[in-house]
Design a protein around this motif. Sequence first.
Motif, PDB file in Angstrom:
ATOM      1  N   THR A 108       1.093  -1.199   0.084  1.00 51.61           N
ATOM      2  CA  THR A 108       0.195  -0.036  -0.586  1.00 51.61           C
ATOM      3  C   THR A 108       0.533   1.434  -0.307  1.00 51.61           C
ATOM      4  O   THR A 108       0.345   2.351  -0.189  1.00 51.61           O
ATOM      5  CB  THR A 108      -1.153   0.410   1.816  1.00 51.61           C
ATOM      6  OG1 THR A 108      -0.335  -0.185   2.686  1.00 51.61           O
ATOM      7  CG2 THR A 108      -1.792  -1.031   1.221  1.00 51.61           C
ATOM      8  N   PRO A 143       2.449   0.370  -5.618  1.00 45.75           N
ATOM      9  CA  PRO A 143       2.345   2.266  -6.091  1.00 45.75           C
ATOM     10  C   PRO A 143       3.316   2.642  -7.159  1.00 45.75           C
ATOM     11  O   PRO A 143       4.695   2.805  -7.170  1.00 45.75           O
ATOM     12  CB  PRO A 143       2.183   3.398  -5.314  1.00 45.75           C
ATOM     13  CG  PRO A 143       2.340   2.339  -3.597  1.00 45.75           C
ATOM     14  CD  PRO A 143       2.218   1.091  -4.055  1.00 45.75           C
ATOM     15  N   GLY A 162      -2.282   2.400  -9.956  1.00 54.75           N
ATOM     16  CA  GLY A 162      -2.283   4.121  -8.994  1.00 54.75           C
ATOM     17  C   GLY A 162      -4.506   3.729  -9.263  1.00 54.75           C
ATOM     18  O   GLY A 162      -4.616   2.342  -9.832  1.00 54.75           O
ATOM     19  N   GLN A 163      -4.535   4.965  -9.330  1.00 52.22           N
ATOM     20  CA  GLN A 163      -5.929   5.008  -9.463  1.00 52.22           C
ATOM     21  C   GLN A 163      -6.566   4.480 -10.574  1.00 52.22           C
ATOM     22  O   GLN A 163      -6.385   4.773 -11.649  1.00 52.22           O
ATOM     23  CB  GLN A 163      -6.236   6.284  -9.577  1.00 52.22           C
ATOM     24  CG  GLN A 163      -7.845   6.743  -8.988  1.00 52.22           C
ATOM     25  CD  GLN A 163      -8.503   6.443  -7.661  1.00 52.22           C
ATOM     26  OE1 GLN A 163      -8.542   6.557  -6.867  1.00 52.22           O
ATOM     27  NE2 GLN A 163      -9.799   5.939  -8.339  1.00 52.22           N
ATOM     28  N   VAL A 217      -7.367  -0.910  -7.509  1.00 54.32           N
ATOM     29  CA  VAL A 217      -6.693   0.049  -6.833  1.00 54.32           C
ATOM     30  C   VAL A 217      -7.253   1.267  -6.596  1.00 54.32           C
ATOM     31  O   VAL A 217      -7.691   2.184  -7.498  1.00 54.32           O
ATOM     32  CB  VAL A 217      -5.747   0.095  -7.478  1.00 54.32           C
ATOM     33  CG1 VAL A 217      -4.555   0.892  -6.737  1.00 54.32           C
ATOM     34  CG2 VAL A 217      -5.185  -1.471  -7.548  1.00 54.32           C
ATOM     35  N   ALA A 222      -6.313   4.925  -5.086  1.00 53.41           N
ATOM     36  CA  ALA A 222      -5.685   6.348  -4.691  1.00 53.41           C
ATOM     37  C   ALA A 222      -5.753   6.996  -3.561  1.00 53.41           C
ATOM     38  O   ALA A 222      -7.043   7.401  -3.746  1.00 53.41           O
ATOM     39  CB  ALA A 222      -5.510   7.259  -5.846  1.00 53.41           C
ATOM     40  N   ILE A 247      -1.383   4.044  -1.549  1.00 46.60           N
ATOM     41  CA  ILE A 247      -3.211   3.341  -2.106  1.00 46.60           C
ATOM     42  C   ILE A 247      -3.310   2.153  -1.597  1.00 46.60           C
ATOM     43  O   ILE A 247      -3.046   1.557  -0.410  1.00 46.60           O
ATOM     44  CB  ILE A 247      -2.389   2.622  -3.914  1.00 46.60           C
ATOM     45  CG1 ILE A 247      -1.571   1.221  -3.923  1.00 46.60           C
ATOM     46  CG2 ILE A 247      -2.026   3.837  -4.492  1.00 46.60           C
ATOM     47  CD1 ILE A 247      -1.295   0.414  -5.039  1.00 46.60           C
ATOM     48  N   SER A 299      -9.843  10.769   0.432  1.00 46.13           N
ATOM     49  CA  SER A 299      -9.412   9.744   0.346  1.00 46.13           C
ATOM     50  C   SER A 299     -10.613   9.099   1.359  1.00 46.13           C
ATOM     51  O   SER A 299     -10.551   7.681   1.238  1.00 46.13           O
ATOM     52  CB  SER A 299      -7.515   9.652   1.061  1.00 46.13           C
ATOM     53  OG  SER A 299      -7.068   9.826   0.084  1.00 46.13           O
TER      54      SER A 299
END
Length: 255
Positions: free
Chosen positions: A51, A76, A89-90, A103, A105, A114, A147
Amino acid sequence: MRLEAVPALADNYIWTLAGPGGRALVVDPGEAAPVLAAAARGLEPAAILLTHHHHDHVGGVPELLHRWPGLPVYAPHDDRISTATHRVGQGDRVECEGFAFEVIAVPGHTVSHIAFHGHGHLFCGDTLFSLGCGRLFEGTPAQMLDSLERLAALPGATRVCCGHEYTRDNAAFARAVEPGNQALERRSQDIQAMRDRGQPTLPSTLAEELACNPFLRIDAAAVRTALAGRVAGTAGADRVALFAALRRWKDEFRA
């Protein structure tokens, strides 16, 4: 699927999630020895998920790769993680051995942090804790609040698998913020009973966190009232300022 919280270091958990075929994801192995011990009991790693770059989450990876050369490592986009074989990533998906994880972010604790969400599980590292959230070592309050809100939008039954056994200490702070929260009181009693038995307090569920975790309850009247009574200038402040004040309060809090 079979989930296990494997204790590591002082208060970390290395999460393993075994699929129907028996092979397992290994999440945030801060040291290798607990994973190798689990392998002696039958654990067969399928992949490693990381993470964020902190050593207590990645420190065991080199030794595990020595034991299992070619094991995929999903991490990440961060050059501080030198053992990664797949950067994600996102919006990316991790698919291997029948597993499929989205995933997300979640910057705040670190800028490249992440989380992995799939099969009803959320591996969120040090972003969301049970009854708490991570310190802001690299990110901003606005980033962390965003987040947390994206994680809070996941289904309530999602099992929250965070990186540390901090729940009892977090409960003390949460009760200082919302002493009248009956769901929190019940959760606190359950936490104490679990720790008295030597059991992990994790995973929790996202529904439990939404009911009890002050960092997911910044819009609750009781949380705003508590902040206004303790931190000058927070009455009428915007949500980011309120979150920042709550995080500072937690940083200074002593039970």
